[in-house]
Motif scaffolding. Structure first.
Motif, PDB file in Angstrom:
ATOM      1  N   ALA A  42       8.395   6.505  -6.389  1.00 44.14           N
ATOM      2  CA  ALA A  42       7.712   7.701  -6.901  1.00 44.14           C
ATOM      3  C   ALA A  42       6.449   7.329  -7.670  1.00 44.14           C
ATOM      4  CB  ALA A  42       8.658   8.495  -7.804  1.00 44.14           C
ATOM      5  N   LEU A  43       6.497   6.201  -8.364  1.00 42.92           N
ATOM      6  CA  LEU A  43       5.412   5.857  -9.292  1.00 42.92           C
ATOM      7  C   LEU A  43       4.359   4.931  -8.695  1.00 42.92           C
ATOM      8  CD1 LEU A  43       7.453   5.306 -12.566  1.00 42.92           C
ATOM      9  CD2 LEU A  43       5.932   7.216 -12.012  1.00 42.92           C
ATOM     10  N   TYR A  44       4.728   4.113  -7.726  1.00 45.93           N
ATOM     11  CA  TYR A  44       3.776   3.116  -7.240  1.00 45.93           C
ATOM     12  C   TYR A  44       2.623   3.815  -6.531  1.00 45.93           C
ATOM     13  CZ  TYR A  44       1.818  -1.084  -5.184  1.00 45.93           C
ATOM     14  OH  TYR A  44       0.963  -2.101  -4.832  1.00 45.93           O
ATOM     15  N   GLN A  45       1.436   3.612  -7.039  1.00 49.48           N
ATOM     16  CA  GLN A  45       0.238   4.261  -6.499  1.00 49.48           C
ATOM     17  C   GLN A  45       0.442   5.773  -6.354  1.00 49.48           C
ATOM     18  OE1 GLN A  45      -1.146   2.026  -3.086  1.00 49.48           O
ATOM     19  NE2 GLN A  45      -1.826   0.350  -4.376  1.00 49.48           N
ATOM     20  N   ARG A  46       1.124   6.347  -7.306  1.00 47.35           N
ATOM     21  CA  ARG A  46       1.449   7.780  -7.360  1.00 47.35           C
ATOM     22  C   ARG A  46       2.320   8.250  -6.209  1.00 47.35           C
ATOM     23  NH1 ARG A  46      -4.131   8.787  -8.791  1.00 47.35           N
ATOM     24  NH2 ARG A  46      -4.346   8.788 -11.058  1.00 47.35           N
ATOM     25  N   GLY A  47       3.095   7.322  -5.635  1.00 47.00           N
ATOM     26  CA  GLY A  47       4.085   7.763  -4.657  1.00 47.00           C
ATOM     27  C   GLY A  47       3.962   7.116  -3.295  1.00 47.00           C
ATOM     28  N   LEU A  77      12.620   5.598  -8.113  1.00 52.02           N
ATOM     29  CA  LEU A  77      11.625   5.847  -9.159  1.00 52.02           C
ATOM     30  C   LEU A  77      10.414   4.934  -8.983  1.00 52.02           C
ATOM     31  CD1 LEU A  77      10.740   7.383 -11.649  1.00 52.02           C
ATOM     32  CD2 LEU A  77      12.123   5.853 -13.057  1.00 52.02           C
ATOM     33  N   ALA A  94      12.122  10.954 -12.060  1.00 50.68           N
ATOM     34  CA  ALA A  94      11.288  11.862 -11.282  1.00 50.68           C
ATOM     35  C   ALA A  94      12.127  12.411 -10.148  1.00 50.68           C
ATOM     36  CB  ALA A  94      10.077  11.118 -10.720  1.00 50.68           C
ATOM     37  N   GLN A 107       0.846  -1.185   0.000  1.00 52.54           N
ATOM     38  CA  GLN A 107       0.000   0.000   0.000  1.00 52.54           C
ATOM     39  C   GLN A 107       0.882   1.235   0.000  1.00 52.54           C
ATOM     40  OE1 GLN A 107      -3.389  -0.190  -0.136  1.00 52.54           O
ATOM     41  NE2 GLN A 107      -3.183  -2.412  -0.219  1.00 52.54           N
ATOM     42  N   ARG A 108       0.274   2.377  -0.314  1.00 57.15           N
ATOM     43  CA  ARG A 108       1.135   3.549  -0.463  1.00 57.15           C
ATOM     44  C   ARG A 108       1.616   4.148   0.855  1.00 57.15           C
ATOM     45  NH1 ARG A 108      -2.576   8.441  -2.914  1.00 57.15           N
ATOM     46  NH2 ARG A 108      -4.269   8.280  -1.433  1.00 57.15           N
ATOM     47  N   ASN A 109       1.210   3.575   1.992  1.00 57.37           N
ATOM     48  CA  ASN A 109       1.824   4.010   3.253  1.00 57.37           C
ATOM     49  C   ASN A 109       2.885   3.016   3.752  1.00 57.37           C
ATOM     50  OD1 ASN A 109      -0.372   2.314   3.540  1.00 57.37           O
ATOM     51  ND2 ASN A 109      -0.724   2.905   5.661  1.00 57.37           N
TER      52      ASN A 109
END
Lengths: 353, 353
Positions: free
Chosen positions: B104-109, B101, B144, B82-84
């Protein structure tokens, strides 16, 4: 943080003037096969005075994939674009999502401009800098937040749209209006998508509302999550529809269903007035489209939701309406509650006369 | 903008304490095949109390490609990160570039932490949030700017490094010291890479200097470009070396050559003192390595430089030293001048006794 400006020219002359005044020495115009035929001819003269390279990708969300993204990046590189040149997205949400991500990544970030051609993109997707491709069967799994320098909404492009797309896009206008307040909802819910060409103000209102939210929370840390209204369940339904032989649903069609189920959840969890929820759901039934998931698909939908990035751990978190103009973010819902809301909604639809 | 914090534990106990205090519920540790063998055993216990998934990529800059990036993203997705959650880069610049990178990209960061294991990464690459993969034959063409939440520099990892890598990394320490001022240059140029394990302060100084610059200009709009010193020509030489059968050069080895040629350019364009340029170049010859481009390769190098993203249009723009502690960014140089600087430098090296 610069979140970009919004221009709303109403005539072709005004639109052309906006395009000619774009800063940049060299343009990379990204079209899909539809906008190449129907929209590029409208803008071609405006780009004739500066070097301009056109890149065409196949139309359709199913091409919003890493391969298409790498194709765009390859072309930018082959054509020796520099990071002070400008990428122009001429298309709907798929084009601006994937083109915006290419702009975010090329040489660690180049400027881009959105020229939305669908109602969905004009009212919602083209604003706010969220860019992405789908990956591993999950929507928007790879992406970045990278803002366009300008978004130019020119409503005449809507005449190139099939009515099905116009209707699906109107769902985002309605969603925005639910968040903006009772007056906005009344206005939007009493109009119809067919009259927008003559009354573009309602699109501009939706776009401006979104920009106001985005400006307060560009990186989607808190406030901005209200915009996910209808989308937690909507995204799961959209992903599900990709695997159906009558599918896929358009994004707005899936969100219409998502909004309906999330209104039910809101009645249980945020004390949303049941009469109001019923009113919203009556309006939303105008915008749904086959395939509608059967009750038997609810397990699949729950599984897809657990991949949704708004969750933490096992809980599914929602942005739910409390009343028109007031949404609450981060509301946790257990599997049973979501299942009940989906069952009620989907059963209701399948027994419609 | 949070550019992340820097921790410099000097003992294994301190390092372990730093790792145990990392925030995050679940970790994705990215290693390459070297750091998996030599460095992961040092950290494994620190991650034992929370769920931890290890992903291993092949070692070497030649794998810093979109395919490797997509492999990492696929694994993040398959393992339902998850993104956290937190991605941990355990490796040199290639690992932190590609892992950063992916974060930066996974689930918009998602958040990430750098545990640099090479001198290059400790002194330079792990700081500053520049992430990238190579593409279409061009270094860092896709990337990015996404900051690690923490970078933990633990100098004992250096004992796992071959001396060639240690020497190449020292070039970035020297570059940082040229920018920091005469005193820093004197200190760094009189020490040698072999003594760093006992004197890690010189690494910490280089890292802190870089962090100070990055904090003032996180998005590389102006000031930060001084850090490109030696890199405009260095990158071209590095790309050239990828095509040589004795190649590729290590990044620092290419930058040593780049610094030498750019010192010559600086004498012509920013009035850098010739005696000082000669002193720098004498020191740099200790750090060069075969293959050194022959004079006949200068055309290739110029062609590669025109793809470098620091340029605008046809001009090649450099960050050049004016005196120790003072660099000037955006200095344009014509092809003839660059050719002359390269000829003088490369001829000088090829005629060394």
């Amino acid at each position: 943080m610069q979140t970009g400006s919004l221009l709303t020219p109403s005539t072709l002359d005004e639109f052309t003037r906006c395009l000619r005044q774009l800063p940049g020495e060299k343009f990379f115009v990204l079209c899909d096969s539809n906008t190449w035929h129907h929209c590029f001819p409208v803008v071609v003269d405006s780009f004739s005075e500066r070097p301009c390279h056109v890149h065409i990708i196949p139309a359709g969300e199913q091409y919003k994939q890493p391969e298409t993204l790498l194709g765009i990046l390859h072309e930018l590189s082959q054509q020796s674009f520099q990071r002070n040149d400008v990428l122009v997205n001429l298309g709907g949400g798929t084009v601006s999502d994937i083109g915006g991500l290419a702009a975010a990544l090329y040489q660690r970030g180049m400027p881009y401009v959105n020229l939305p051609t669908t109602l969905l993109a004009m009212a919602d997707a083209a604003h706010g800098g969220k860019t992405a491709v789908d990956f591993n069967g999950i929507k928007n799994q790879i992406g970045a937040i990278w803002f366009p320098t300008q978004t130019i909404v020119y409503q005449r492009f809507l005449q190139t749209l099939p009515i099905r797309e116009l209707k699906a896009g109107y769902v985002e206008v309605l969603k925005q209006s639910l968040l903006a307040g009772k007056k906005a909802w009344r206005q939007a819910s009493r109009r119809s998508p067919e009259t927008l060409m003559k009354e573009p103000e309602i699109i501009h209102e939706a776009a401006r509302f979104k920009m106001r939210i985005v400006r307060k929370d560009p990186y989607d840390r808190d406030l901005r999550q209200i915009l996910n209204l209808g989308h937690t369940i909507g995204h799961a339904i959209e992903a599900w529809s990709l695997q159906q032989k009558e599918g896929p649903l358009l994004h707005g069609e899936a969100v219409a269903l998502g909004l309906m189920a999330e209104m039910r959840l809101a009645c249980a969890l945020t004390d949303l007035d049941t009469n109001f929820a019923n009113e919203v759901n009556r309006i939303m039934t105008r915008f749904i489209h086959a395939p509608v998931p059967p009750v038997a698909a609810i397990d699949d939908l729950l599984r897809l939701m657990l991949h949704d990035k708004k969750n933490r751990g096992a809980a599914v978190r929602f942005s739910l309406l409390a009343r028109p103009g007031k949404a609450i973010t981060g509301v946790s819902a257990g599997e049973d509650r979501i299942r009940a809301a989906l069952e009620e909604t989907l059963t209701g639809i399948h027994t419609l006369p």
